[in-house]
Structures are given as C-alpha cells and as structure tokens.
Design an enzyme around this catalytic site. Structure first.
Site, PDB file in Angstrom:
ATOM      1  N   PRO A 125       0.795  -1.230   0.000  1.00 41.07           N
ATOM      2  CA  PRO A 125       0.000   0.000   0.000  1.00 41.07           C
ATOM      3  C   PRO A 125       0.830   1.282   0.000  1.00 41.07           C
ATOM      4  O   PRO A 125       1.897   1.342   0.608  1.00 41.07           O
ATOM      5  CB  PRO A 125      -0.808  -0.098   1.299  1.00 41.07           C
ATOM      6  N   ASN A 126       0.316   2.252  -0.713  1.00 43.75           N
ATOM      7  CA  ASN A 126       0.879   3.615  -0.805  1.00 43.75           C
ATOM      8  C   ASN A 126       2.150   3.713  -1.639  1.00 43.75           C
ATOM      9  O   ASN A 126       2.657   4.814  -1.855  1.00 43.75           O
ATOM     10  CB  ASN A 126       1.121   4.223   0.594  1.00 43.75           C
ATOM     11  N   TYR A 138      11.671   8.455   0.915  1.00 41.89           N
ATOM     12  CA  TYR A 138      11.526   7.485  -0.169  1.00 41.89           C
ATOM     13  C   TYR A 138      12.104   7.948  -1.508  1.00 41.89           C
ATOM     14  O   TYR A 138      12.097   7.185  -2.468  1.00 41.89           O
ATOM     15  CB  TYR A 138      10.037   7.130  -0.344  1.00 41.89           C
ATOM     16  N   ARG A 193       5.320  11.072  -2.403  1.00 41.34           N
ATOM     17  CA  ARG A 193       5.120  10.736  -0.994  1.00 41.34           C
ATOM     18  C   ARG A 193       6.422  10.870  -0.190  1.00 41.34           C
ATOM     19  O   ARG A 193       7.425  10.268  -0.565  1.00 41.34           O
ATOM     20  CB  ARG A 193       4.647   9.278  -0.961  1.00 41.34           C
ATOM     21  N   ARG A 198      13.742   4.230  12.153  1.00 43.44           N
ATOM     22  CA  ARG A 198      12.521   5.043  12.177  1.00 43.44           C
ATOM     23  C   ARG A 198      11.726   4.754  13.460  1.00 43.44           C
ATOM     24  O   ARG A 198      12.295   4.393  14.467  1.00 43.44           O
ATOM     25  CB  ARG A 198      11.730   4.783  10.889  1.00 43.44           C
ATOM     26  N   ALA A 235       3.280  -0.855   4.701  1.00 43.29           N
ATOM     27  CA  ALA A 235       2.742  -0.816   6.070  1.00 43.29           C
ATOM     28  C   ALA A 235       2.241  -2.184   6.545  1.00 43.29           C
ATOM     29  O   ALA A 235       2.249  -2.466   7.751  1.00 43.29           O
ATOM     30  CB  ALA A 235       1.624   0.211   6.152  1.00 43.29           C
ATOM     31  N   HIS A 272      12.670  -3.024   1.755  1.00 42.39           N
ATOM     32  CA  HIS A 272      12.142  -1.713   2.138  1.00 42.39           C
ATOM     33  C   HIS A 272      13.054  -0.637   1.587  1.00 42.39           C
ATOM     34  O   HIS A 272      14.286  -0.763   1.643  1.00 42.39           O
ATOM     35  CB  HIS A 272      12.062  -1.575   3.666  1.00 42.39           C
ATOM     36  N   GLU A 315      12.200  -9.862   1.432  1.00 41.38           N
ATOM     37  CA  GLU A 315      11.477  -8.668   1.891  1.00 41.38           C
ATOM     38  C   GLU A 315      12.356  -7.443   1.656  1.00 41.38           C
ATOM     39  O   GLU A 315      13.523  -7.449   2.034  1.00 41.38           O
ATOM     40  CB  GLU A 315      11.196  -8.829   3.399  1.00 41.38           C
ATOM     41  N   ASN A 363       7.781  -5.810  -1.193  1.00 35.20           N
ATOM     42  CA  ASN A 363       7.803  -4.698  -0.247  1.00 35.20           C
ATOM     43  C   ASN A 363       6.379  -4.612   0.293  1.00 35.20           C
ATOM     44  O   ASN A 363       5.501  -4.036  -0.352  1.00 35.20           O
ATOM     45  CB  ASN A 363       8.202  -3.393  -0.932  1.00 35.20           C
TER      46      ASN A 363
HETATM   47  C1  DQA Z   1       8.368   0.881   3.577  1.00 34.60           C
HETATM   48  C2  DQA Z   1       8.517   1.042   5.089  1.00 34.60           C
HETATM   49  C3  DQA Z   1       7.183   0.853   5.795  1.00 34.60           C
HETATM   50  O1  DQA Z   1       7.329   0.995   7.195  1.00 34.60           O
HETATM   51  C4  DQA Z   1       6.188   1.884   5.298  1.00 34.60           C
HETATM   52  O2  DQA Z   1       4.913   1.657   5.889  1.00 34.60           O
HETATM   53  C5  DQA Z   1       6.099   1.944   3.821  1.00 34.60           C
HETATM   54  C6  DQA Z   1       7.307   1.804   3.014  1.00 34.60           C
HETATM   55  C7  DQA Z   1       9.678   1.144   2.819  1.00 34.60           C
HETATM   56  O3  DQA Z   1       9.779   0.709   1.680  1.00 34.60           O
HETATM   57  O4  DQA Z   1      10.590   1.791   3.354  1.00 34.60           O
HETATM   58  O5  DQA Z   1       5.026   2.201   3.260  1.00 34.60           O
HETATM   59  O6  DQA Z   1       8.002  -0.464   3.297  1.00 34.60           O
END
Ligand code: DQA
Length: 162
Positions: free
Chosen positions: A9-10, A22, A17, A106, A76, A99, A97, A73
């Site tokens: 998501p997002n 990011y 964003r 963080r 959240a 990120h 996985e 990825n």
């Molecule tokens: C994320 C890190 C997560 O904590 C966050 O909710 C994201 C992006 C990253 O790629 O750094 O949406 O997965």
C-alpha cells in the site's frame, strides 16, 4: 525462471510521498529499473501493486507453480499483516522482503515485521536499490538451489542406471 514482485500500500504514491524518506523516483520508474536488472540477470518478472490487503493475499495465494521466487515490499502491512505472512507460508515460495527506507532507524513500530522471520532475506535502506539488490540475491539463491538439485537428480539417475 519467473519472479513475482509485489508492492504494498501507498507505494503507488512514490515520487510525491515523503520524498525525504523514499526519494523522487515514481513507481513506474522503479519498475523500469527492476525490469532492467531482471533482463541483465536473465529472469522474467511480473510486477503487481495494490493498496488492498486481500488483493495481495489472493495474488500470493495463486503464485504456486507460476513463480519460483517472490520479491515483496509489503509496506505498512509488514508491521500488521498475519494474513500476508500466512499467504507466503502457504505457497512456500522463497521470499525476499525489501524496504526503501531503513525501517530500523525510524519509529519503534516499524522494527517489527511479520515477514522477516519467514523470509529468505531482507534488504532495507538502499532506496529503490533495495529492490535491485533483493532481486539479485533472490535469483542467485534460486540458481544455486536448482544447480544443486540438478546435480542431485543426475546422481540419482546414475545410481538407478548403472
Ligand atoms: C516501507 C517502510 C514501511 O514501514 C512503510 O509503511 C512503507 C514503506 C519502505 O519501503 O521503506 O510504506 O516499506
């Protein structure tokens, strides 16, 4: 060899964003880099993004037999989703996985992942490069595994056909 790449998501909002965390690349730009790396290391990729937990679970649930590896990825959902964890366990496909940000630098709640202890590996903090490093690591693991399995089955054949 085919790899399923999943963005949670997002991540469709990348580029606009929280740029300080990011970066400025958009998701289509990151996907182009993933495809370029895939071409270099000679694997096929299918890329899927959703903001919906159920859609991600369904996509992973159908992955068995279609893909040899999963690069994910979970965004959240990393920190909340038992359902995603169970989906990955159910199909038994090696998962890496990734990120973009370093989740360990963080907020406290980002330090817990429902995925990391069932993943083959984790890459965090290299910006969009996390995807590329993760893809290379996953593919080199899969190639080595199939090389070993190939050797083993040749040996079995040799011993049954002396
Ligand atoms: C994320 C890190 C997560 O904590 C966050 O909710 C994201 C992006 C990253 O790629 O750094 O949406 O997965």
């Amino acid at each position: 060899m085919k790899i399923l790449v999943i963005h949670g998501p997002n991540l469709n909002l990348l580029g606009s964003r929280e740029q300080e965390l990011y970066g400025r690349l958009t998701l289509p730009e990151i996907n182009r880099q993933i495809k370029k790396t895939a071409k270099k290391i000679k694997v096929e990729v299918e890329i899927f993004q959703s903001n919906n937990e159920g859609e991600l679970v369904t996509k992973i649930g159908k992955a068995k037999g279609k893909y040899q590896g999963l690069l994910i990825n979970p965004a959240a959902y990393t920190h909340t989703s038992v359902a995603l964890r169970d989906a990955i366990l159910s199909v038994g496909i090696p998962a890496v996985e990734v990120h973009i940000s370093n989740v360990y630098r963080r907020e406290e709640f980002r330090r817990h992942s429902f995925i990391s202890d069932i993943a083959l590996g984790q890459v965090v903090g290299f910006g969009p490069g996390s995807y590329l490093l993760g893809l290379e690591g996953l593919v080199s693991y899969l190639k080595e595994r199939s090389r070993i399995q190939g050797k083993r089955s040749t040996r079995t054949l040799e011993s049954s056909n002396p």
